[in-house]
Design a protein around this motif. Structure first.
Motif, short mmCIF file in Angstrom:
data_model
loop_
_atom_site.label_atom_id
_atom_site.label_comp_id
_atom_site.label_asym_id
_atom_site.label_seq_id
_atom_site.Cartn_x
_atom_site.Cartn_y
_atom_site.Cartn_z
N UNK A 26 18.41 -9.37 -13.01
CA UNK A 26 18.62 -9.75 -14.40
C UNK A 26 17.31 -10.09 -15.08
N UNK A 27 16.26 -10.37 -14.33
CA UNK A 27 14.99 -10.78 -14.91
C UNK A 27 14.18 -9.54 -15.29
N UNK A 28 14.37 -9.08 -16.51
CA UNK A 28 13.64 -7.92 -17.01
C UNK A 28 12.63 -8.40 -18.05
N UNK A 29 11.51 -7.72 -18.17
CA UNK A 29 10.54 -8.15 -19.18
C UNK A 29 11.09 -7.93 -20.59
N UNK A 30 10.65 -8.77 -21.49
CA UNK A 30 11.11 -8.65 -22.88
C UNK A 30 10.46 -7.44 -23.54
N UNK A 31 11.12 -6.93 -24.55
CA UNK A 31 10.60 -5.77 -25.28
C UNK A 31 9.36 -6.20 -26.08
N UNK A 32 8.38 -5.33 -26.18
CA UNK A 32 7.19 -5.69 -26.97
C UNK A 32 7.53 -5.79 -28.45
#
Length: 59
Positions: A26-32
């Motif tokens: 569930x820990x995905x990087x946030x969108x730029x």
């Protein structure tokens, strides 16, 4: 009796490992952040007409 205890331990371990894996996935990087708008982008931001055709039925 021993088999039931091993089955219970395996179930608990399986549930805990499954939760850890789901939490990790569930820990995905946030969108730029998008770049700031320029004057040409502001002109393009005009609402368009809706397309005719099939749509979802409302119940």
């Amino acid at each position: 009796m021993v088999a039931a205890a091993w089955l219970a331990v395996a179930t608990v371990v399986g549930v805990l490992v499954g939760r850890m894996i789901r939490h990790r996935d569930r820990q995905v990087p946030t969108a730029p952040d998008p770049p700031p708008p320029t004057s040409s982008d502001v002109e393009k931001d005009v609402p368009t007409r809706r397309m005719s055709g099939r749509s979802r039925r409302r119940s």
